[in-house]
Design an enzyme around this catalytic site. Structure first.
Site, short mmCIF file in Angstrom:
data_model
loop_
_atom_site.label_atom_id
_atom_site.label_comp_id
_atom_site.label_asym_id
_atom_site.label_seq_id
_atom_site.Cartn_x
_atom_site.Cartn_y
_atom_site.Cartn_z
N TYR A 138 -1.87 -0.44 10.06
CA TYR A 138 -2.13 -0.96 8.71
C TYR A 138 -0.86 -0.85 7.86
O TYR A 138 -0.42 -1.83 7.24
CB TYR A 138 -3.29 -0.19 8.06
CG TYR A 138 -3.48 -0.49 6.60
CD1 TYR A 138 -3.89 -1.76 6.19
CD2 TYR A 138 -3.24 0.47 5.62
CE1 TYR A 138 -4.06 -2.05 4.84
CE2 TYR A 138 -3.41 0.19 4.28
CZ TYR A 138 -3.81 -1.07 3.89
OH TYR A 138 -3.97 -1.35 2.55
N SER B 293 0.83 -1.21 0.00
CA SER B 293 0.00 0.00 0.00
C SER B 293 0.86 1.25 0.00
O SER B 293 1.96 1.27 0.56
CB SER B 293 -0.88 -0.01 1.25
OG SER B 293 -1.43 1.26 1.47
N1 LIG Z 1 -8.49 -0.26 -2.37
C1 LIG Z 1 -7.40 0.47 -2.15
O1 LIG Z 1 -7.40 1.70 -2.38
C2 LIG Z 1 -6.13 -0.16 -1.66
C3 LIG Z 1 -5.01 0.67 -1.52
C4 LIG Z 1 -3.83 0.09 -1.06
C5 LIG Z 1 -3.75 -1.25 -0.77
N2 LIG Z 1 -4.88 -2.02 -0.90
C6 LIG Z 1 -4.77 -3.45 -0.57
O2 LIG Z 1 -5.26 -4.18 -1.68
C7 LIG Z 1 -5.88 -5.37 -1.23
C8 LIG Z 1 -7.31 -5.46 -1.75
O3 LIG Z 1 -8.01 -4.33 -1.25
P1 LIG Z 1 -9.54 -4.07 -1.56
O4 LIG Z 1 -9.73 -2.61 -1.68
O5 LIG Z 1 -9.99 -4.96 -2.65
O6 LIG Z 1 -10.16 -4.53 -0.16
P2 LIG Z 1 -11.44 -5.42 0.16
O7 LIG Z 1 -11.65 -5.32 1.64
O8 LIG Z 1 -12.57 -5.07 -0.73
O9 LIG Z 1 -10.96 -6.87 -0.22
C9 LIG Z 1 -10.24 -7.70 0.66
C10 LIG Z 1 -10.96 -9.04 0.73
O10 LIG Z 1 -10.19 -9.89 1.57
C11 LIG Z 1 -11.06 -10.64 2.37
N3 LIG Z 1 -10.35 -11.00 3.59
C12 LIG Z 1 -9.93 -10.16 4.59
N4 LIG Z 1 -9.34 -10.88 5.55
C13 LIG Z 1 -9.37 -12.17 5.16
C14 LIG Z 1 -8.93 -13.39 5.73
N5 LIG Z 1 -8.33 -13.41 6.94
N6 LIG Z 1 -9.12 -14.53 5.06
C15 LIG Z 1 -9.72 -14.52 3.84
N7 LIG Z 1 -10.18 -13.42 3.25
C16 LIG Z 1 -10.01 -12.25 3.89
C17 LIG Z 1 -12.24 -9.74 2.64
O11 LIG Z 1 -13.42 -10.46 2.95
C18 LIG Z 1 -12.35 -8.94 1.35
O12 LIG Z 1 -13.32 -9.50 0.49
C19 LIG Z 1 -5.77 -5.37 0.30
O13 LIG Z 1 -4.62 -6.08 0.65
C20 LIG Z 1 -5.59 -3.89 0.61
O14 LIG Z 1 -4.92 -3.71 1.84
C21 LIG Z 1 -6.06 -1.51 -1.35
#
Ligand SMILES: NC(=O)c1ccc[n+]([C@@H]2O[C@H](COP(=O)([O-])OP(=O)(O)OC[C@H]3O[C@@H](n4cnc5c(N)ncnc54)[C@H](O)[C@@H]3O)[C@@H](O)[C@H]2O)c1
Length: 346
Positions: free
Chosen positions: A169, A144
């Site tokens: 985080y 991130s």
């Molecule tokens: N969306 C953003 O702007 C952004 C920015 C930087 C980093 N990220 C990273 O990208 C990745 C995806 O983000 P996103 O926006 O799609 O988030 P999101 O929360 O929509 O998707 C994450 C998914 O992981 C699942 N999950 C969480 N913990 C879990 C576990 N212990 N076991 C199994 N499943 C689990 C959740 O149910 C969820 O569906 C994450 O790692 C997030 O930290 C996202």
């Protein structure tokens, strides 16, 4: 040392953890459309409205080449069973507890999913090289932009010192990069970390600005604007993120000077937008889609703990290694989001 570059065969599925999540869903859909076999894994937790996760899965179930396995990344037995069942050739670990603000009140969720969960993935990848198993040719995982903390130097480069996270985080995401490097070094697993920058688009997360501002604007509720709107984010449209990841899937990093195959990339728009301008553009998109004007109520507030002033991705490495950089303008991206939002909420 594992020679995993040769290990991948197109017949093996790609495992996408967090497939019911925002980015995981879009990546899965993109690959499924190309005929790639995708195994999605997710625990469908209720961090935000689970109906949205089910709605995403419904779209993925339209593809015969999609399998979904429900389980918890933090449970090593679940992860072991997952690898035994699907023998992935490539793993994209997107499952995590996301969100900076939530980590201030619910830190344990981050240790469970992001630290223990990622460790379980690394261990499963390591054991995929045991005799008789399918070796993982490439592990890609979400990091991130939050690892840059309150850095003032812009744009943010993967060469910059990121040893001072300002949220748990961010600390878990930086830890993932360190853990991945150690596993690449020790066991030869090629790993690529992806530092995403504020991703937005259709099926986006309800806890993020794009969705939550939209919800409030339509309901006539007040939107809270932190640091009086004086914040910059390198908002990145989700299709650009997906294209970036898909370019990297079959291209594991080449060994560095120490022979370690581990790399980290920024994937960001390289064009930060001031929060107030983002809101203006969102209002314009909503007016166009809903064909009416909105009287947006705004409350200006100070900076929140854990929030950063700006994010701005240096994407020179992406361009050099993959001839790629995100391209979607904030106007086009927000219009797509607004159209989806209206359709989804009918
Ligand atoms: N969306 C953003 O702007 C952004 C920015 C930087 C980093 N990220 C990273 O990208 C990745 C995806 O983000 P996103 O926006 O799609 O988030 P999101 O929360 O929509 O998707 C994450 C998914 O992981 C699942 N999950 C969480 N913990 C879990 C576990 N212990 N076991 C199994 N499943 C689990 C959740 O149910 C969820 O569906 C994450 O790692 C997030 O930290 C996202």
């Amino acid at each position: 040392m594992i020679n995993s570059a040769d290990a991948h065969s197109a017949a093996e599925p790609i495992l996408i953890t967090g497939a019911a999540g925002f980015i995981g869903f879009h990546l899965s859909q993109y690959l499924l459309r190309q005929g790639v076999r995708v195994v999605g894994f997710d625990n469908l937790n209720d961090y935000y409205d689970v109906r949205l996760k089910h709605a995403r899965l419904e779209k993925l179930y339209e593809y015969e080449n999609f399998i979904f396995i429900k389980g918890d990344l933090a449970d090593d037995e679940d992860v072991g069973a997952l690898f035994a069942e699907c023998s992935p050739g490539i793993v994209v670990n997107l499952a995590a507890q996301a969100g900076v603000r939530y980590s201030i009140t619910n830190p344990k969720a981050y240790i469970d999913s992001n630290i223990v969960g990622f460790f379980n993935i690394l261990e499963a990848c390591r054991h995929s090289f045991d005799p008789g198993k399918t070796p993982v040719a490439h592990l890609l995982y979400a990091s991130s932009s939050s690892v840059y903390g309150n850095q003032r130097k812009t744009p943010f480069s993967t060469e910059d010192d990121v040893s001072k996270p300002i949220s748990l985080y961010a600390a878990t995401k930086k830890s993932n990069e360190l853990m991945a490097h150690a596993y690449s070094h020790l066991y030869g697993i090629p790993t690529t970390g992806l530092r995403f920058f504020t991703v937005y688009g259709p099926y986006g997360r309800p806890d993020m600005a794009c969705y939550s501002f939209t919800e409030k604007i339509l309901a006539g509720d007040t939107i809270k604007i932190f640091n009086n709107g004086d914040m910059y984010r390198d908002f990145t449209y989700v299709d650009d993120i997906v294209r970036g990841i898909s370019n990297m899937l079959y291209v594991p990093p080449i060994p560095d000077q120490s022979g370690v195959r581990s790399k980290v990339y920024n994937i960001g728009n390289n064009k930060p937008v001031k929060l107030t301008r983002f809101i203006e553009q969102l209002e314009l998109s909503l007016e166009e889609v809903y064909n009416r004007a909105f009287n947006v109520k705004k409350e200006y507030l100070p900076m929140q703990a854990g929030d950063v002033y700006q994010t701005y991705a240096d994407v020179d490495d992406l361009i050099a290694d993959f001839n790629f950089k995100p391209e979607t303008s904030i106007a086009d991206g927000l219009l797509s989001f607004a159209k989806w939002y209206k359709d989804y909420h009918i």
